[in-house]
Every structure is written in structure tokens, then in C-alpha cells.
Design a protein around this motif. Sequence first.
Motif, short mmCIF file in Angstrom:
data_model
loop_
_atom_site.label_atom_id
_atom_site.label_comp_id
_atom_site.label_asym_id
_atom_site.label_seq_id
_atom_site.Cartn_x
_atom_site.Cartn_y
_atom_site.Cartn_z
N VAL A 104 -4.64 -3.25 1.22
CA VAL A 104 -5.05 -1.95 0.68
C VAL A 104 -5.97 -2.16 -0.53
N VAL A 155 -0.30 -3.30 8.77
CA VAL A 155 0.82 -2.38 8.54
C VAL A 155 1.92 -2.65 9.57
N ASP A 203 3.75 3.91 4.60
CA ASP A 203 4.24 4.42 3.31
C ASP A 203 5.50 5.26 3.50
N THR A 222 -1.86 5.13 -2.57
CA THR A 222 -1.20 4.18 -1.66
C THR A 222 -0.76 2.93 -2.40
N SER A 269 -1.35 4.05 7.77
CA SER A 269 -1.00 3.97 6.34
C SER A 269 0.10 4.96 5.99
N TYR A 287 0.88 -6.02 2.85
CA TYR A 287 0.28 -4.71 3.09
C TYR A 287 -0.52 -4.25 1.87
#
Length: 341
Positions: free
Chosen positions: A235, A260, A111, A176, A107, A231
Motif C-alpha cells: 500500500v 491482499v 481492511d 488504508t 483492499s 500488505y
Amino acid sequence: MSFPVAEAQVVALFMESIAYGVYVVTLGIACRVLFFDNQGMKKRVNWSMVVVVALMAIFSTLDVSLGLRHNLDAFIFYKGPGGPDAEFDNISYWVNVMKTVDTQMMSLIGDGMLIYRCFVIFSHKWLIIAFPLLMWLANVACSVMIIFITATLRQDTTISQQRLLKPFLYSFFIITIALNLLTTSMIVWKIWRVNKDSSPNVPHISTAQRGLPRSRLEKVIRIIIESGMLYTLFVIMTFICELAGSNAIYGVSDVLVVVVGISFNLIIIRVDSSNNVPNSSYIESGVPSYPLRLVRASKAPTSPGGRGVEVMISRDIDRDIAESDKHGSIKAESRDAWGAV
């Protein structure tokens, strides 16, 4: 309790294995794009992208392998009281800890790449990514605490039932989701501005072609939105499972680790595909088609039968970037960013 942890772990391994198969296919194609072009081996390889792809491949493969090991431990090797449920409930078991590390690292890498894309698209302006970068650093802190608590708790309880983890898990998911939506919106807005600023250079399009994509930049916008939402969707699903206290979080979070990498690979593949589309044309007839490459100069010969007009259209994205930079848009030096975007 309606979804026991042992069943959830078996289902999670099955779901992640399917997702991993998709990931391996996209990984192979992405590696071909990074190292080869139509002329063979590339002379200039984007090594930063290669490193990110390699890290994602390592963590994805490790997570699937750990899932298999955990199921073998619970159903085959563990002979203690409580059966498989007792083995899976041991939150501080090293396999659980390593899978938590995999989830957090994937993650954070995903990001981080979103922030990097913003940085490149906005011509390396640090001020633009200052707030997203602070959000990412906050997520790093949450990840450290999640891993630390998981490794040191020494209590037999599922992750979704552990109160000490909840504040950090909630914070991590909320940041996130917000970070993904923010950075994706910024990237899409910037590319849209580039496309809008360069639109006066595009020849007139008839009514038949209205509503159809007018440039490859618009295709890039769709790629960014679709891959980013894939993605973000997982999440959000993981966060919902956490809020509901459901053991389904094991399956969704395991798939998230692989998604991801899939999203990242798809961006590399699809952007490269749009860049390599040959010059094409559309016919102003009954069912027109429209090319993915646009032009400044057009050619409009009348067909022998006088029934349609063929327009040859060709323009390179890099020229769009260079021309649009005159109006404060993306710089031509950002050419390698399309591999990152």
C-alpha cells in the motif's frame, strides 16, 4: 514520461502473473486447512472464512484476466490512432473501470478482515472497533468516488495524472495505511497481554533459553506482524508511486490486489501450522532448541549421561485464552478467531 504507459502495463501483467502463481499455491493450502484436518474432513467448517477466501479468489483471478484482456486489446485488437498508448490512456474504458473495482474491493475486504480480527480478539466489544470502523466507512466512500470518477470521466489520461482522482486516491491510501497500522498494533498488543498474563504458568526457563519464543502466542504475534506488514508495504509503495506520478503504479497496484489474498491465506496457514505442532522438547545442552507449544506441567528427567535436562512442554492456545480471560483477556469463545487471525 520515462516509463511509458504501454511498457508499464506489460510489466504490470508480468508482475501480477508471478504474484498470482504464489497466490494460487497459498489458496490451495488455505482451502485444505479450512476444510480438512489430521482426521479428514472437518465437521465444523468456518464458513465465514470460506466466503472471504472465495471472494478474494474471484477478485484476484478477475484482475489478472482483465490485465491480459487489456493488453490484448491494446496490442492486438486496437487499430486506431495513437497505438497501444492511446488505448491504455482511455481511463474510462470498461477494463480500466473493472480493474479499479477489483483494487478497491480487495483492499476493503482486507481492511474489513483486520477490523473483524480486532472485534473477535477483543471479545466482541464494539467500542474497541468504533474508530477503525469509521475509518473503513470513510474508505468505502473514497472507493465509491474513485470508481465513479473513473467510469464517467471520459478523458484520455493516465490515472496518476488525473487531478480529480487525486484527493480521493490520497485519502484512500492514507486511511488504508493508518487503518492497517492501527488494527495490527491493537491485535498484537492484545495477544501480547494474553501471553504476559499467562506467563506465570510457564515453568522456569534457564538462561540458555532467554530471548527465544516462550509460547505459540508469540508465534502468532510474529505471524500477524509479518503478514500485516506485507500488505501495508505494498500500500505504501503504491502511494509513493501515486505521489511521484509514475506509471509504475500500474505494476505495484496490480500486485497489491493479489498480495491482499496472499497475506490473508498465509495467516490461516501459519496459525494452523503452529496449532498443529506436536509436543516437543528442548535439551539444555550446547545448542538448545525450543518448542512452539508451552506447558503448565513440566517433566525434567536427567539424561543417562548427566549432560542435559529434557523438558517436555505442551500447552494449547485455547487454554491460554480461557485462563487469561480471568484477567480481562480474550474469551475462550473466540476459538474460531484463530482462523480469522
